[in-house]
Design a protein around this motif. Structure first.
Motif, PDB file in Angstrom:
ATOM      1  N   VAL A  92       1.070  14.273  -4.264  1.00 20.34           N
ATOM      2  CA  VAL A  92       2.035  14.702  -3.258  1.00 20.34           C
ATOM      3  C   VAL A  92       1.572  14.353  -1.836  1.00 20.34           C
ATOM      4  O   VAL A  92       2.393  14.087  -0.950  1.00 20.34           O
ATOM      5  CB  VAL A  92       2.300  16.222  -3.381  1.00 20.34           C
ATOM      6  N   ILE A  93       0.264  14.330  -1.610  1.00 16.60           N
ATOM      7  CA  ILE A  93      -0.263  13.993  -0.277  1.00 16.60           C
ATOM      8  C   ILE A  93       0.015  12.536   0.043  1.00 16.60           C
ATOM      9  O   ILE A  93       0.469  12.192   1.151  1.00 16.60           O
ATOM     10  CB  ILE A  93      -1.767  14.303  -0.189  1.00 16.60           C
ATOM     11  N   LEU A  94      -0.247  11.645  -0.922  1.00 15.71           N
ATOM     12  CA  LEU A  94       0.006  10.219  -0.703  1.00 15.71           C
ATOM     13  C   LEU A  94       1.498   9.963  -0.483  1.00 15.71           C
ATOM     14  O   LEU A  94       1.876   9.173   0.382  1.00 15.71           O
ATOM     15  CB  LEU A  94      -0.513   9.401  -1.891  1.00 15.71           C
ATOM     16  N   ARG A  95       2.329  10.637  -1.258  1.00 15.04           N
ATOM     17  CA  ARG A  95       3.771  10.482  -1.069  1.00 15.04           C
ATOM     18  C   ARG A  95       4.199  10.975   0.310  1.00 15.04           C
ATOM     19  O   ARG A  95       5.047  10.373   0.973  1.00 15.04           O
ATOM     20  CB  ARG A  95       4.549  11.236  -2.159  1.00 15.04           C
ATOM     21  N   GLY A  96       3.592  12.065   0.760  1.00 16.20           N
ATOM     22  CA  GLY A  96       3.923  12.603   2.082  1.00 16.20           C
ATOM     23  C   GLY A  96       3.522  11.656   3.201  1.00 16.20           C
ATOM     24  O   GLY A  96       4.273  11.476   4.176  1.00 16.20           O
ATOM     25  N   ILE A  97       2.349  11.044   3.090  1.00 12.14           N
ATOM     26  CA  ILE A  97       1.888  10.077   4.101  1.00 12.14           C
ATOM     27  C   ILE A  97       2.852   8.903   4.176  1.00 12.14           C
ATOM     28  O   ILE A  97       3.258   8.475   5.264  1.00 12.14           O
ATOM     29  CB  ILE A  97       0.459   9.600   3.765  1.00 12.14           C
ATOM     30  N   ALA A  98       3.202   8.351   3.013  1.00 11.84           N
ATOM     31  CA  ALA A  98       4.099   7.199   2.978  1.00 11.84           C
ATOM     32  C   ALA A  98       5.482   7.550   3.513  1.00 11.84           C
ATOM     33  O   ALA A  98       6.083   6.774   4.269  1.00 11.84           O
ATOM     34  CB  ALA A  98       4.210   6.669   1.549  1.00 11.84           C
ATOM     35  N   THR A  99       5.981   8.723   3.150  1.00 19.79           N
ATOM     36  CA  THR A  99       7.310   9.142   3.619  1.00 19.79           C
ATOM     37  C   THR A  99       7.327   9.308   5.129  1.00 19.79           C
ATOM     38  O   THR A  99       8.288   8.914   5.803  1.00 19.79           O
ATOM     39  CB  THR A  99       7.724  10.452   2.935  1.00 19.79           C
ATOM     40  N   THR A 100       6.258   9.889   5.682  1.00 22.40           N
ATOM     41  CA  THR A 100       6.168  10.074   7.133  1.00 22.40           C
ATOM     42  C   THR A 100       6.152   8.731   7.856  1.00 22.40           C
ATOM     43  O   THR A 100       6.854   8.535   8.862  1.00 22.40           O
ATOM     44  CB  THR A 100       4.901  10.873   7.493  1.00 22.40           C
ATOM     45  N   TYR A 101       5.342   7.798   7.354  1.00 23.16           N
ATOM     46  CA  TYR A 101       5.257   6.461   7.959  1.00 23.16           C
ATOM     47  C   TYR A 101       6.619   5.776   7.962  1.00 23.16           C
ATOM     48  O   TYR A 101       7.073   5.257   8.995  1.00 23.16           O
ATOM     49  CB  TYR A 101       4.228   5.625   7.192  1.00 23.16           C
ATOM     50  N   VAL A 102       7.283   5.797   6.827  1.00 25.13           N
ATOM     51  CA  VAL A 102       8.591   5.136   6.717  1.00 25.13           C
ATOM     52  C   VAL A 102       9.610   5.804   7.639  1.00 25.13           C
ATOM     53  O   VAL A 102      10.392   5.123   8.327  1.00 25.13           O
ATOM     54  CB  VAL A 102       9.085   5.156   5.253  1.00 25.13           C
ATOM     55  N   SER A 103       9.594   7.116   7.686  1.00 27.32           N
ATOM     56  CA  SER A 103      10.570   7.836   8.509  1.00 27.32           C
ATOM     57  C   SER A 103      10.404   7.510   9.986  1.00 27.32           C
ATOM     58  O   SER A 103      11.387   7.333  10.710  1.00 27.32           O
ATOM     59  CB  SER A 103      10.420   9.344   8.294  1.00 27.32           C
ATOM     60  N   MET A 120       9.456  -2.813   3.932  1.00 27.26           N
ATOM     61  CA  MET A 120       8.865  -3.377   2.720  1.00 27.26           C
ATOM     62  C   MET A 120       8.354  -2.275   1.797  1.00 27.26           C
ATOM     63  O   MET A 120       8.335  -2.449   0.569  1.00 27.26           O
ATOM     64  CB  MET A 120       7.737  -4.335   3.086  1.00 27.26           C
ATOM     65  N   THR A 121       7.937  -1.165   2.374  1.00 30.08           N
ATOM     66  CA  THR A 121       7.521  -0.025   1.553  1.00 30.08           C
ATOM     67  C   THR A 121       8.663   0.418   0.642  1.00 30.08           C
ATOM     68  O   THR A 121       8.472   0.654  -0.563  1.00 30.08           O
ATOM     69  CB  THR A 121       7.100   1.151   2.452  1.00 30.08           C
ATOM     70  N   GLU A 122       9.857   0.511   1.202  1.00 25.00           N
ATOM     71  CA  GLU A 122      11.010   0.920   0.407  1.00 25.00           C
ATOM     72  C   GLU A 122      11.406  -0.157  -0.588  1.00 25.00           C
ATOM     73  O   GLU A 122      11.916   0.156  -1.679  1.00 25.00           O
ATOM     74  CB  GLU A 122      12.183   1.247   1.336  1.00 25.00           C
ATOM     75  N   ILE A 123      11.188  -1.425  -0.227  1.00 21.29           N
ATOM     76  CA  ILE A 123      11.471  -2.509  -1.178  1.00 21.29           C
ATOM     77  C   ILE A 123      10.548  -2.401  -2.382  1.00 21.29           C
ATOM     78  O   ILE A 123      10.973  -2.535  -3.548  1.00 21.29           O
ATOM     79  CB  ILE A 123      11.311  -3.876  -0.491  1.00 21.29           C
ATOM     80  N   VAL A 124       9.255  -2.170  -2.129  1.00 20.35           N
ATOM     81  CA  VAL A 124       8.281  -2.041  -3.217  1.00 20.35           C
ATOM     82  C   VAL A 124       8.606  -0.816  -4.071  1.00 20.35           C
ATOM     83  O   VAL A 124       8.602  -0.878  -5.314  1.00 20.35           O
ATOM     84  CB  VAL A 124       6.848  -1.936  -2.646  1.00 20.35           C
ATOM     85  N   ARG A 125       8.874   0.308  -3.419  1.00 20.03           N
ATOM     86  CA  ARG A 125       9.219   1.512  -4.165  1.00 20.03           C
ATOM     87  C   ARG A 125      10.454   1.283  -5.037  1.00 20.03           C
ATOM     88  O   ARG A 125      10.466   1.614  -6.232  1.00 20.03           O
ATOM     89  CB  ARG A 125       9.488   2.678  -3.201  1.00 20.03           C
ATOM     90  N   LEU A 155       0.826  -1.212   0.000  1.00 20.39           N
ATOM     91  CA  LEU A 155       0.000   0.000   0.000  1.00 20.39           C
ATOM     92  C   LEU A 155       0.859   1.260   0.000  1.00 20.39           C
ATOM     93  O   LEU A 155       0.722   2.131  -0.878  1.00 20.39           O
ATOM     94  CB  LEU A 155      -0.919  -0.010   1.221  1.00 20.39           C
ATOM     95  N   PHE A 156       1.766   1.357   0.982  1.00 19.38           N
ATOM     96  CA  PHE A 156       2.575   2.561   1.083  1.00 19.38           C
ATOM     97  C   PHE A 156       3.653   2.617  -0.004  1.00 19.38           C
ATOM     98  O   PHE A 156       4.133   3.696  -0.353  1.00 19.38           O
ATOM     99  CB  PHE A 156       3.205   2.664   2.470  1.00 19.38           C
TER     100      PHE A 156
END
Length: 489
Positions: free
Chosen positions: A321-332, A376-381, A311-312
């Motif tokens: 940009v909002i979706l990217r911001g949500i995902a970046t915040t979660y990963v960080s 896993m988010t970074e793996i998918v990205r 998902l992320f």
């Protein structure tokens, strides 16, 4: 062990019938229900069920024997519960974790060889003392250079976090010129002394005596110093009926002689000697239970982590940009904080925020899922972005829409790229389950701690546990490789 049902005792349990009778008389006589007649029955512990936190490794007060949690504290709380007519759910968490669980209302009380101090009285209410403690110093059996405090100058000594031994060592360290290092478990500080990391250990005398009798490789070199008393604790201003029941039951046990029987049963005892083969075979049930819970937590965590990662991961490559911001915040957040901090938050902090207890499996799965999901988010990205951009352009030029292009062209290629990283993350998550031992999750590492806390054979127990992890991880890795070749090659 304490057996045989006895009639509950205590004046408090007669209060409710008395008040009911007086209220009835008031109605019959037309007397207003005021004063004594209007009094409400005080709450009693009888018939109630309480959760009680305790340490995991503090023999002879609490330790595991044949898979069961036993010891002075355990026999006392169970005998008092039977005497006073209430039930207890014992939660073996570790000393620090038990206190945090009490403060976050995960448990109703704590019995863990806990010294009654003025500092702790500011936070907790204590029962009457049930054991008078004392401190002794011990060194390795082969050490003939240290025979008193004056020999500790310039040396390091080991203590257990939160114990009377730590308090005493801290109080004299400046006078005798030594430094103090604290460990979470008795077995760990004993091993530190045997390995030469520390020259001596300060510990509660009954715990130290049990360890010496069990062959922990140490010897005592000082007389017992006066220490504090041990008490049963509840949060300040809460559960007065539980404290009253504990005090009443303790008095009954002392009067009947059962209190002395419990102390005698453990204070002179020691762990039995056994061979390496016996150590393995006798603890197979504990190892099996630990491995089962390890695999359960791993499987649940990986399912949720995979969902979060996909998902992320798509959020990260989105044009929004909002979706990217949500995902970046979660990963960080979850890649930028330690797993242990996350575990403590979900088990001790989250219940205070939501006002509801969180069981240890739920807290553990939340921790591992969110942490692994961030990776896993970074793996998918990375997998999606590693596909040649020309593939997207070619598909779109042939008339395929964005969704069909992702489904038919990009994702199949990205999956092949991502699979090795996913397998690696599976292995990391399985190993990370060992960190959940700090919140009392009874996985494989936790079971090992329970075993060597009693017999002090740390190296052999950890060798067995390491071998079990190696076998399981190797088998799972081989299985993943086979599936990878089957579906991706």
């Amino acid at each position: 062990m304490h057996t045989g049902k006895r009639a509950p005792r205590g004046r408090a349990r007669f209060a409710a019938p008395f008040i009911a009778v007086t209220a009835a008389l008031a109605l019959l006589l037309g007397v207003p229900a005021t004063g004594a007649f209007a009094a409400e029955a005080p709450k009693t512990a009888e018939g109630e069920s309480y959760s009680v936190g305790t340490d995991t490794t503090f023999a002879p007060f609490e330790f595991r024997q044949d898979g069961e949690l036993v010891g002075i504290d355990m026999d006392l709380i169970n005998a008092i519960a039977e005497e006073e007519g209430f039930s207890v759910d014992i939660r073996s968490l570790g000393f620090d974790a038990a206190l945090q669980a009490l403060q976050s209302n995960q448990v109703d009380g704590v019995i863990a060889g806990m010294s009654i101090t003025e500092e702790r009285r500011k936070v907790f209410d204590f029962s009457d003392p049930y054991f008078e403690s004392g401190i002794q110093m011990a060194v390795a059996e082969s050490n003939n250079d240290v025979s008193g405090y004056e020999d500790l100058a310039g040396q390091r000594v080991a203590v257990k976090t939160g114990t009377e031994g730590q308090t005493f060592a801290e109080s004299i360290k400046d006078q005798y010129g030594f430094t103090v290092v604290a460990f979470a478990q008795s077995a760990q500080m004993y091993d530190d002394v045997k390995s030469g990391g520390s020259v001596a250990v300060f510990d509660d005398y009954p715990v130290l005596a049990y360890g010496v009798a069990s062959g922990n490789g140490l010897k005592t070199v000082t007389e017992k110093e006066a220490g504090s008393s041990y008490g049963f604790a509840v949060n300040k201003g809460t559960s007065p009926e539980l404290l009253e029941a504990f005090n009443s039951g303790l008095a009954e046990l002392k009067a009947s002689g059962e209190y002395d029987e419990i102390l005698d049963r453990y204070l002179e005892a020691g762990a039995k000697d056994s061979s390496f083969w016996s150590l393995l075979t006798e603890n197979i049930p504990a190892f099996a239970k630990g491995m089962g819970l390890t695999l359960l937590a791993t499987a649940l965590s990986l399912v949720f982590a995979l969902i979060l990662g996909v998902l992320f991961g798509f959020f990260k490559v989105s044009s929004n940009v909002i979706l990217r911001g949500i995902a970046t915040t979660y990963v960080s957040i979850f890649r930028g904080t330690p797993v242990l901090v996350q575990a403590f938050f979900f088990y001790f902090g989250l219940p205070q925020l939501i006002g509801q207890p969180v069981d240890v499996l739920t807290a553990g799965v939340l921790t591992l899922s969110l942490n692994a999901g961030a990776y896993m988010t970074e793996i998918v990205r990375g997998g999606i972005q590693s596909v040649d951009p020309g593939q997207m352009e070619a598909a779109r030029s042939l008339g395929l829409g964005y969704g069909k292009t992702m489904q038919k062209v990009i994702i199949p290629q990205a999956v092949k790229i991502m699979t090795p990283s996913f397998i690696n993350q599976f292995v990391i998550t399985l190993k990370d389950t060992s960190l959940l031992a700090v919140i009392g999750f009874a996985e494989l590492t936790y079971q090992a701690q329970q075993i060597y806390a009693v017999n002090f054979r740390t190296a052999e127990v950890l060798l067995i546990v390491g071998a079990l992890y190696f076998i399981v991880i190797t088998l799972l890795t081989k299985l993943a490789d086979v599936l990878d070749k089957r579906f991706n090659k």
